[in-house]
Design an enzyme around this catalytic site. Sequence first.
Site, mmCIF file in Angstrom:
data_model
loop_
_atom_site.group_PDB
_atom_site.id
_atom_site.type_symbol
_atom_site.label_atom_id
_atom_site.label_comp_id
_atom_site.label_asym_id
_atom_site.label_seq_id
_atom_site.Cartn_x
_atom_site.Cartn_y
_atom_site.Cartn_z
ATOM 1 N N CYS A 1 -0.732 5.653 7.301
ATOM 2 C CA CYS A 1 -1.995 5.185 7.744
ATOM 3 C C CYS A 1 -1.695 4.405 8.890
ATOM 4 O O CYS A 1 -0.775 3.793 9.224
ATOM 5 C CB CYS A 1 -2.585 4.343 6.621
ATOM 6 S SG CYS A 1 -4.209 3.355 6.880
ATOM 7 N N TYR B 1 -19.745 -14.514 26.380
ATOM 8 C CA TYR B 1 -19.409 -13.677 25.537
ATOM 9 C C TYR B 1 -19.612 -13.874 24.187
ATOM 10 O O TYR B 1 -18.950 -13.936 23.217
ATOM 11 C CB TYR B 1 -17.960 -13.076 25.492
ATOM 12 C CG TYR B 1 -17.405 -13.333 27.075
ATOM 13 C CD1 TYR B 1 -17.211 -12.189 27.708
ATOM 14 C CD2 TYR B 1 -16.866 -14.523 27.558
ATOM 15 C CE1 TYR B 1 -16.534 -11.798 29.001
ATOM 16 C CE2 TYR B 1 -16.362 -14.641 28.855
ATOM 17 C CZ TYR B 1 -16.136 -13.280 29.594
ATOM 18 O OH TYR B 1 -15.817 -13.214 30.965
ATOM 19 N N CYS C 1 -8.715 -12.929 21.967
ATOM 20 C CA CYS C 1 -7.717 -11.946 20.881
ATOM 21 C C CYS C 1 -6.737 -11.321 21.408
ATOM 22 O O CYS C 1 -6.381 -10.228 20.864
ATOM 23 C CB CYS C 1 -9.005 -10.750 20.458
ATOM 24 S SG CYS C 1 -9.912 -10.111 21.893
ATOM 25 N N CYS D 1 0.974 -1.080 -0.107
ATOM 26 C CA CYS D 1 -0.268 -0.154 0.083
ATOM 27 C C CYS D 1 0.901 1.384 0.193
ATOM 28 O O CYS D 1 1.490 1.275 0.880
ATOM 29 C CB CYS D 1 -0.981 -0.117 1.314
ATOM 30 S SG CYS D 1 -2.082 1.534 1.611
ATOM 31 N N CYS E 1 -7.572 0.779 -0.595
ATOM 32 C CA CYS E 1 -7.155 0.057 0.848
ATOM 33 C C CYS E 1 -7.263 -1.663 0.524
ATOM 34 O O CYS E 1 -8.371 -2.168 0.272
ATOM 35 C CB CYS E 1 -7.928 0.416 1.943
ATOM 36 S SG CYS E 1 -7.847 -0.654 3.441
ATOM 37 N N ASP F 1 -14.909 -16.386 25.031
ATOM 38 C CA ASP F 1 -15.075 -15.339 23.698
ATOM 39 C C ASP F 1 -14.420 -14.215 24.154
ATOM 40 O O ASP F 1 -15.320 -13.094 23.758
ATOM 41 C CB ASP F 1 -15.554 -15.798 22.578
ATOM 42 C CG ASP F 1 -14.999 -14.749 21.276
ATOM 43 O OD1 ASP F 1 -13.992 -14.380 21.549
ATOM 44 O OD2 ASP F 1 -15.804 -14.830 20.267
HETATM 45 N N1 SAH Z 1 -18.484 -14.538 20.383
HETATM 46 C C1 SAH Z 1 -18.759 -13.420 19.664
HETATM 47 C C2 SAH Z 1 -18.238 -12.182 20.164
HETATM 48 C C3 SAH Z 1 -17.000 -12.128 20.799
HETATM 49 S S1 SAH Z 1 -16.539 -10.266 21.132
HETATM 50 C C4 SAH Z 1 -18.304 -13.642 18.329
HETATM 51 O O1 SAH Z 1 -17.530 -14.579 17.883
HETATM 52 O O2 SAH Z 1 -18.898 -13.146 17.361
HETATM 53 C C5 SAH Z 1 -16.473 -10.362 22.962
HETATM 54 C C6 SAH Z 1 -17.925 -9.932 23.226
HETATM 55 O O3 SAH Z 1 -18.077 -9.813 24.739
HETATM 56 C C7 SAH Z 1 -18.392 -8.535 22.929
HETATM 57 O O4 SAH Z 1 -19.695 -9.059 22.264
HETATM 58 C C8 SAH Z 1 -18.896 -7.958 24.183
HETATM 59 O O5 SAH Z 1 -19.921 -7.110 24.120
HETATM 60 C C9 SAH Z 1 -19.163 -8.939 25.256
HETATM 61 N N2 SAH Z 1 -18.770 -8.624 26.592
HETATM 62 C C10 SAH Z 1 -17.591 -7.669 27.037
HETATM 63 N N3 SAH Z 1 -17.718 -7.890 28.300
HETATM 64 C C11 SAH Z 1 -18.594 -8.888 28.851
HETATM 65 C C12 SAH Z 1 -19.021 -9.484 30.123
HETATM 66 N N4 SAH Z 1 -18.474 -9.066 31.116
HETATM 67 N N5 SAH Z 1 -20.107 -10.425 29.781
HETATM 68 C C13 SAH Z 1 -20.444 -10.885 28.812
HETATM 69 N N6 SAH Z 1 -20.205 -10.267 27.683
HETATM 70 C C14 SAH Z 1 -19.243 -9.356 27.578
#
Ligand code: SAH
Length: 477
Positions: A80, A338, A434, A74, A161, A407
């Site tokens: 950027c 999550y 992540c 890029c 991009c 997650d």
């Molecule tokens: N599993 C989903 C999203 C993961 S991202 C997927 O694969 O798409 C993490 C997520 O955790 C977000 O949606 C965020 O809003 C949520 N989150 C953050 N803190 C939290 C908590 N204390 N309890 C429950 N969810 C939460």
Amino acid sequence: MPVLVKNNNYIIEITGMTHDGQGVGRINGLAVFVDGALEGEEAEIKIIKINKSYAVGKLINVIKPSSDRATPFCNAYKRCGGCSLQHMDYKAQLAFKTKLVRENLERIGGLSGVTVHDTIGMTVPMNYRNKAQFPVAAVNGRVVTGFYAPRSHDVIESEECGIQDVISDRIRKLVGRFIAEKGIPAYDEKTGKGLIRHIVTRVGFNTGEVMVVLVINGSSLPYADELVGILAQTGGSGDSKEGTGDGAGCGRDDGVGAECSVKSIYLNINTKNTNVILGDTNVLLYGSEAITDMIGKYKFKISPHSFFQVNPVQTEVLYELSLKYAGLNGTETVFDLYCGIGTISLFLSDKAARVIGVEVVEAAINDARENAKNNGVTNTEFYVGEAEKVVPELYDRGMRADVVVLDPPRKGCDESLLQLLADMQPDRIVYVSCNPSTLARDLKFLAGHGFNVIEAQPVDMFPWTGHVESCVLITRD
Ligand code: SAH
């Protein structure tokens, strides 16, 4: 040894890399961080910041390049704030991510025998993003659409991009040209005046459906009908030379991606002086209220505010892996903690007896319930609230999980939740992370409370950036 002086140039050996891909070396024992430098390189740098515990250097010249060095694709790379690893060969990036996960598990997690598999990369790591948010600004009286410079809000014009879907740039250019022609003013963050703030696009990679959201600092857009007429004609057809992503998106010349067209156009009203891109109010100008995309065999509704994973190709890889690690035989109760809009919950639903999703954002839970209904899935339940509060309530009501999927966001899990999992004793935990450092911290806790960390599989969800996603299998002793 040279004494470190700000604005002076020095020659430095880069001996390591930080977790976000900066090169690190030492001068007089002080760690010096250098953007754009790679481990093993000798480089000339200019010291631009000195603190007690570290300094920051600007890369002036690479004297001895690493064999991992690559030419950024890029031409806006240096200006950027988006990708930070384009100077590193893609294979080397994958190796860097694997090493990062392994080192975190060893150093922070105290886990040495865990198999960390090679990071699963993309066949063609280009045009992978299905969501673009382009800032709009006036620079010297000219409308500029593009991206923010690193750590700033200066908008820099972008040609194209390489990580966005090709249709997103096409739409950005069309809107930019249109507002320049009509003299519609770009928003100015400093004065709070002007109208157009952002051009947001969302693309259903597997359906070809495209949504455009024009974020404005006002209640209406002049010449809206004319712009809608132009955008509604916009699509991609396989004739594009830019698109090379593997198996997805619009206008691919590999013939795999869907034909795409704009199905939904919104105004989003944001009159606040804020960094948050979208305001609360959406006004539908054209087409459907939502677009749809598929992950595996499941379809998901995407509205202007809905969360959806930005790399749908690798998301499917990650979810397949979660499904494999979950080792389901159809009799289990699964907790998907999550859960966002319930994507993993749905993905696991037909291999489990029951899936219970927990997520703190109410709108996401509404989407999760609707997604389950739209897919004819009847064995999922979703609860709004913090996992660390909701799961103890479910536990008190006698609910038990055989398999738990975690997650969490970057900060990882609350320790009280991990303690509860230790008490509940599920057979397996699948941890999708992540952030390798909070992952390692949480794994250390689990390993100390009756669980075995078996293996970790990093998946490259964000090629050319330092982000590392991994999926970990944890079983009981
Ligand atoms: N599993 C989903 C999203 C993961 S991202 C997927 O694969 O798409 C993490 C997520 O955790 C977000 O949606 C965020 O809003 C949520 N989150 C953050 N803190 C939290 C908590 N204390 N309890 C429950 N969810 C939460």
